[in-house]
Design a protein around this motif. Structure first.
Motif, mmCIF file in Angstrom:
data_model
loop_
_atom_site.group_PDB
_atom_site.id
_atom_site.type_symbol
_atom_site.label_atom_id
_atom_site.label_comp_id
_atom_site.label_asym_id
_atom_site.label_seq_id
_atom_site.Cartn_x
_atom_site.Cartn_y
_atom_site.Cartn_z
ATOM 1 N N LYS A 72 122.715 -6.101 24.489
ATOM 2 C CA LYS A 72 122.172 -7.425 24.819
ATOM 3 C C LYS A 72 122.564 -8.483 23.796
ATOM 4 O O LYS A 72 122.525 -9.672 24.069
ATOM 5 N N ASN A 73 122.959 -8.038 22.605
ATOM 6 C CA ASN A 73 123.596 -8.930 21.624
ATOM 7 C C ASN A 73 124.454 -8.039 20.729
ATOM 8 O O ASN A 73 124.336 -6.817 20.781
ATOM 9 N N PRO A 74 125.312 -8.635 19.891
ATOM 10 C CA PRO A 74 126.293 -7.792 19.182
ATOM 11 C C PRO A 74 125.771 -7.156 17.891
ATOM 12 O O PRO A 74 126.577 -6.582 17.150
ATOM 13 N N SER B 44 113.505 -3.885 20.781
ATOM 14 C CA SER B 44 114.211 -4.424 21.953
ATOM 15 C C SER B 44 114.952 -5.717 21.634
ATOM 16 O O SER B 44 115.792 -6.156 22.417
ATOM 17 N N ARG B 45 114.667 -6.316 20.495
ATOM 18 C CA ARG B 45 115.388 -7.547 20.144
ATOM 19 C C ARG B 45 116.780 -7.264 19.603
ATOM 20 O O ARG B 45 117.609 -8.155 19.482
ATOM 21 N N LEU B 46 117.046 -6.004 19.267
ATOM 22 C CA LEU B 46 118.342 -5.635 18.688
ATOM 23 C C LEU B 46 119.360 -5.370 19.789
ATOM 24 O O LEU B 46 119.003 -4.981 20.900
ATOM 25 N N GLY B 47 120.636 -5.527 19.435
ATOM 26 C CA GLY B 47 121.683 -5.168 20.382
ATOM 27 C C GLY B 47 121.670 -3.682 20.652
ATOM 28 O O GLY B 47 121.757 -3.225 21.786
ATOM 29 N N TYR C 41 110.919 8.720 21.968
ATOM 30 C CA TYR C 41 110.309 7.476 21.493
ATOM 31 C C TYR C 41 111.295 6.321 21.636
ATOM 32 O O TYR C 41 110.971 5.263 22.185
ATOM 33 N N LEU C 42 112.524 6.555 21.176
ATOM 34 C CA LEU C 42 113.520 5.474 21.188
ATOM 35 C C LEU C 42 113.853 5.009 22.613
ATOM 36 O O LEU C 42 114.077 3.826 22.845
ATOM 37 N N VAL D 104 116.532 -0.462 24.175
ATOM 38 C CA VAL D 104 117.595 -0.818 23.237
ATOM 39 C C VAL D 104 118.704 0.224 23.408
ATOM 40 O O VAL D 104 118.427 1.394 23.698
ATOM 41 N N THR D 105 119.946 -0.220 23.262
ATOM 42 C CA THR D 105 121.080 0.700 23.405
ATOM 43 C C THR D 105 121.091 1.679 22.226
ATOM 44 O O THR D 105 120.966 1.276 21.077
#
Lengths: 256, 303
Positions: free
Chosen positions: B14-16, B37-40, B88-89, B94-95
């Motif tokens: 979702k972002n680099p 979830s804010r992380l790529g 959990y992850l 998140v990828t």
């Protein structure tokens, strides 16, 4: 328990001894969560790594923490030049604090040098039932004696050269105390040989002993696994981490 | 608000910005500070077949504009990763990159097989850890060995395979081409540079392991150079890392040819570094009127 990182104002700064500074920082969110024995991770302008500094006092009403630090290298030298009214970047509270028994129990803290400050919070919990055995190189390095007394603790001061209090090491003073008294718990923080000796004495008497450790640290939150220390858990030896599993450990589970 | 979405070997981010392996554990600690979830994506702690204890302390030394570490791949082992960390992850939106580090080729194959059918989005094959005696950087030190381990893992997994390269080699492009030829879907670089500090009072190395991996802003220009060289040498995507600490650093790395970036040592100065980098990239793109971060990948115009 939540961790906060922000810039906080220093509301008071005092020089306690040569190279030893006492900061009161207004950080209500950290103060609300902190317990004795935990630490904060302080960002040093111009340096990659934060510096872990133990919490000396927690004032929830004023929303303030007291941090006593010693200049040991270039990073702490930079920190020591931050003044009253300026901002400091703290991450905290971090780690696992001291186990506090009911305050009517008898507790002894044993500290050496800059290992002394984190013990003030622990012994304050016990009021008149606390004893603080603290050791320093000489009279000029002595800190926090009035604070221990104000907390209600009996303060036994030792110096290596006898220029203040008793001449000799804290271990000798502890040995003497244990001949006539059996505290319910002993807390120790200081140089490794001191921790080893204190832990051995307590264990021989069957007294619970907690030690506060330090190690070169990076993340401070338990992710990077940098600050390893040897521990034995359920009979299995391995590495725990000072920042997350400590800095306070039961002396029986850590290989000193 | 620019479009920050990127894709690496068909895997969407979702972002680099991806916290780098080893700096972020399995995400649990940092989730106390912000939603993952804010992380790529997250590159998980390097995981071996069996639990690994790591090296004796001290494991950390500070250096000018950086740091050395010699953690030595301490990890709970692949089964614990799959059973205890992955469930959990996978709920965190998140990828997920599983960083795989075997001490033998057979270990690497077995780990890759165990990851088949799991929620892992991508395997990052670590052939570049400088702090372990077996496997690690030894796999990544010659094109022949890098090719052999890549071929073996390629045959054992259907997941997208990214190979993490060591900078401690004469020609990183030769290694990159070798792993591309054996089926790597992407490469990530650089792992840490081998370094050493000595306490001149005790005449002992600061690290108990004597040497360790150098990271932080000190290595950023080396990383930019190597990413640029590799991006020009291969046609698979490159994920760039090494000393990135700001949005502008990340933009620079992407202009050098990176499709995404990883962030490690910056987390230790600022635990919010990945979020600050995302914000910084977005602000720069908006200021320049660039609609998508994908438009800047590999756009450096060399003299």
């Amino acid at each position: 328990m939540s961790i906060t990182q922000s810039l906080y104002p220093i509301i008071r700064k005092q020089n306690l001894a040569r190279g030893v500074y006492d900061y009161t920082v207004h950080c209500p969110d950290i103060a609300a969560e902190a317990v004795p024995g935990q630490f904060v991770h302080i960002r040093v302008p111009g340096f990659q790594l934060r510096r872990p500094i133990s919490i000396c006092g927690i004032d929830r009403e004023r929303g303030a923490l007291r941090l006593v630090m010693e200049v040991r290298g270039e990073g702490t030298e930079v920190l020591s030049r931050i003044n009253e009214g300026e901002l400091i970047d703290l991450l905290g509270p971090l780690g696992h604090g001291f186990t506090l028994l009911p305050p009517e129990k008898k507790a002894v803290v044993v500290g050496g040098g800059i290992g002394v400050p984190p013990l003030l919070g622990a012994i304050s919990h016990y009021g008149n039932n606390g004893t603080a055995i603290t050791g320093f190189r000489s009279a000029s390095a002595v800190i926090l004696q009035d604070d221990f007394k104000a907390a209600g603790a009996r303060a036994i001061l030792c110096t290596d050269d006898g220029t203040a209090g008793e001449r000799g090491f804290v271990t000798a003073a502890l040995q003497k105390l244990l001949e006539s008294e059996t505290p319910d718990i002993v807390y120790a923080c200081g140089p490794m040989p001191m921790l080893r000796a204190v832990a051995k004495m307590a264990e021989e008497k069957g007294i619970v002993c907690e030690v506060s450790l330090e190690e070169r640290m990076a993340c401070g939150v338990g992710a990077c696994l940098g600050c390893a220390c040897r521990t034995v858990k359920n009979g299995v030896e391995g590495y725990s981490h000072v920042c997350k599993d400590g800095p306070v450990f039961n002396s029986r589970e850590v290989v000193l | 608000m620019a479009d920050l979405r990127v894709e690496v070997a068909g895997v969407p981010f979702k972002n680099p910005v991806i916290p780098a392996s080893g700096a972020f554990g399995f995400g649990r600690e940092y989730e106390k500070l912000y939603p993952l979830s804010r992380l790529g994506g997250i590159s998980c702690k390097g995981t071996t077949l069996n639990r690994k204890d790591g090296n004796p302390p001290p494991r950390i030394a500070e250096t000018p504009a950086g740091m050395l570490n010699s953690v030595g791949l301490q990890n709970p082992g692949i089964d614990a990763f799959i059973e205890q960390e992955l469930p959990y992850l996978r709920t965190k939106d998140v990828t997920i990159l599983a960083n795989v580090a075997g001490s033998t080729v057979e270990d690497c194959i077995e780990i890759a097989r165990k990851l088949e059918g799991t929620a892992v989005d991508m395997i990052e094959l670590n052939i570049s850890c400088p702090n372990v005696k077996e496997g690690g950087a030894a796999f990544g030190s010659t094109p022949q060995m890098a090719a052999a381990v890549t071929k073996a893992v390629r045959g054992a997994t259907s997941k997208p395979l990214m190979v993490k390269l060591s900078p401690n080699v004469t020609d990183i492009t030769a290694i990159a081409k070798a792993v591309e030829a054996e089926g790597a879907d992407a490469v990530s670089l650089i792992n840490t540079l081998l370094g050493m500090r000595i306490d001149i009072n005790t005449r002992r190395p600061v690290l108990r392991n004597n040497t360790g991996g150098l990271s932080g802003p000190a290595i950023f220009p080396v990383a930019v150079r190597m990413v640029w060289q590799v991006a020009n040498a291969v046609s698979i995507p490159v994920v760039g890392m090494g000393g990135i600490s700001s949005g502008k650093d990340a933009i620079e790395m992407m202009m050098a040819g990176a499709s995404a970036v990883q962030v490690g040592a910056a987390l230790f100065a600022d635990p919010y570094a990945p979020l600050h980098i995302i914000d910084g990239m977005n602000a720069w793109l908006d200021e320049k009127g660039i609609g998508s971060v994908r438009e800047i990948i590999g756009t450096v115009q060399p003299w």
